[in-house]
Design a protein around this motif. Structure first.
Motif, mmCIF file in Angstrom:
data_model
loop_
_atom_site.group_PDB
_atom_site.id
_atom_site.type_symbol
_atom_site.label_atom_id
_atom_site.label_comp_id
_atom_site.label_asym_id
_atom_site.label_seq_id
_atom_site.Cartn_x
_atom_site.Cartn_y
_atom_site.Cartn_z
ATOM 1 N N THR A 68 4.080 -4.967 5.135
ATOM 2 C CA THR A 68 2.668 -4.820 5.496
ATOM 3 C C THR A 68 2.487 -3.688 6.501
ATOM 4 N N ALA A 69 3.386 -3.589 7.477
ATOM 5 C CA ALA A 69 3.336 -2.468 8.425
ATOM 6 C C ALA A 69 3.518 -1.144 7.681
ATOM 7 N N MET A 70 4.413 -1.128 6.708
ATOM 8 C CA MET A 70 4.629 0.088 5.923
ATOM 9 C C MET A 70 3.381 0.443 5.105
ATOM 10 N N MET A 71 2.682 -0.579 4.591
ATOM 11 C CA MET A 71 1.441 -0.339 3.853
ATOM 12 C C MET A 71 0.382 0.265 4.788
ATOM 13 N N ASN A 88 0.907 1.970 7.508
ATOM 14 C CA ASN A 88 1.335 3.328 7.838
ATOM 15 C C ASN A 88 1.082 4.292 6.688
ATOM 16 N N ALA A 89 1.328 3.845 5.448
ATOM 17 C CA ALA A 89 1.053 4.702 4.284
ATOM 18 C C ALA A 89 -0.443 4.994 4.183
ATOM 19 N N GLY A 90 -1.264 3.982 4.409
ATOM 20 C CA GLY A 90 -2.715 4.184 4.403
ATOM 21 C C GLY A 90 -3.149 5.129 5.502
ATOM 22 N N GLU A 93 -8.884 -1.674 1.729
ATOM 23 C CA GLU A 93 -9.618 -2.773 1.090
ATOM 24 C C GLU A 93 -10.427 -2.283 -0.103
ATOM 25 N N GLN A 94 -10.966 -1.084 0.002
ATOM 26 C CA GLN A 94 -11.758 -0.502 -1.096
ATOM 27 C C GLN A 94 -10.878 0.202 -2.121
ATOM 28 N N LEU A 95 -9.569 0.139 -1.917
ATOM 29 C CA LEU A 95 -8.571 0.743 -2.810
ATOM 30 C C LEU A 95 -8.777 2.241 -2.969
ATOM 31 N N LYS A 96 -9.218 2.886 -1.888
ATOM 32 C CA LYS A 96 -9.369 4.341 -1.877
ATOM 33 C C LYS A 96 -8.088 4.972 -1.350
ATOM 34 N N GLY A 154 0.301 3.895 -5.740
ATOM 35 C CA GLY A 154 1.691 4.199 -6.076
ATOM 36 C C GLY A 154 2.525 4.589 -4.868
ATOM 37 N N THR A 155 1.887 4.964 -3.759
ATOM 38 C CA THR A 155 2.633 5.358 -2.559
ATOM 39 C C THR A 155 2.899 4.186 -1.625
ATOM 40 N N LEU A 156 2.341 3.032 -1.939
ATOM 41 C CA LEU A 156 2.518 1.862 -1.070
ATOM 42 C C LEU A 156 3.879 1.220 -1.322
ATOM 43 N N PRO A 157 4.421 0.529 -0.324
ATOM 44 C CA PRO A 157 5.721 -0.134 -0.499
ATOM 45 C C PRO A 157 5.572 -1.403 -1.330
ATOM 46 N N PRO A 158 6.663 -1.861 -1.944
ATOM 47 C CA PRO A 158 6.624 -3.157 -2.618
ATOM 48 C C PRO A 158 6.377 -4.246 -1.569
ATOM 49 N N PRO A 159 5.688 -5.285 -1.869
ATOM 50 C CA PRO A 159 5.107 -5.693 -3.144
ATOM 51 C C PRO A 159 3.697 -5.157 -3.382
ATOM 52 N N TYR A 160 3.216 -4.250 -2.527
ATOM 53 C CA TYR A 160 1.843 -3.744 -2.633
ATOM 54 C C TYR A 160 1.680 -2.621 -3.653
ATOM 55 N N ARG A 161 2.774 -1.947 -3.992
ATOM 56 C CA ARG A 161 2.710 -0.807 -4.900
ATOM 57 C C ARG A 161 2.024 -1.212 -6.211
ATOM 58 N N ASP A 162 0.975 -0.474 -6.534
ATOM 59 C CA ASP A 162 0.223 -0.656 -7.784
ATOM 60 C C ASP A 162 -0.358 -2.062 -7.945
ATOM 61 N N ASP A 163 -0.606 -2.758 -6.857
ATOM 62 C CA ASP A 163 -1.183 -4.111 -6.919
ATOM 63 C C ASP A 163 -2.407 -4.185 -6.004
#
Length: 173
Positions: free
Chosen positions: A32-35, A37-39, A79-82, A86-95
């Protein structure tokens, strides 16, 4: 109030994901922290950051080096998926569904942690719920006027059972 510790504990112990055929508790604080940071990195790269980054105070984390207002903008962007999923870490990648759920969870759980008794567990706060003990009166309880725990109080002790005796027999009803 140690809300950051509360959030890490909740992310690592309270959420379950389906892995294969079974629900499994999956530690999610790091991903989640990685997500976040990617955002934040995508947000800064897009030129939307309204305040300057402050790496000297916060360290190397892109999300934590943003101003509070820009962090809110990153949460809204996620939250708005903007964001490029594909750059997010698992398990968030493409979800996108999981990303939206997690942003909602972070918002709700932060408030829940703030108004819970977490801050008063003191040295036992990182133990399992059955091993935690209140060490002092929680600050949040004082803020909202909650009187505290009343030992032995039960709102409902059960239902009154009456015994009727007819011809030597006992019936409960």
């Amino acid at each position: 109030m140690c809300i950051h510790e509360y959030m890490i504990w909740e992310l690592d112990h309270s959420l379950s994901l389906t892995l294969g055929l079974y629900l499994t508790v999956v530690p999610l604080s790091t991903s989640t922290a990685m997500m976040l940071n990617a955002g934040a990195a995508e947000f800064v790269a897009s030129g939307q950051a309204q305040d300057t980054l402050n790496y000297s105070i916060w360290g190397c984390s892109p999300f934590s080096s943003l101003s509070p207002a820009d962090r809110i903008r990153v949460l809204a962007m996620l939250e708005q998926l903007k964001v490029d999923l594909g750059t997010l870490p698992p398990p968030y990648r493409d979800d996108g569904g999981l990303v939206r759920y997690m942003i909602d969870f972070l918002n709700r759980q932060t408030m829940f942690g703030n108004y819970s008794e977490w801050s008063a567990y003191g040295t036992t706060r990182l133990r399992t719920p059955t091993e935690r003990r209140l060490e002092y009166f929680p600050l949040s309880w004082r803020q909202v006027g909650y009187p505290g725990v009343v030992p032995g109080y039960r709102a409902l002790l059960g239902y009154l059972l009456t015994i009727e005796r007819k011809g030597g027999e006992s019936t409960i009803g």
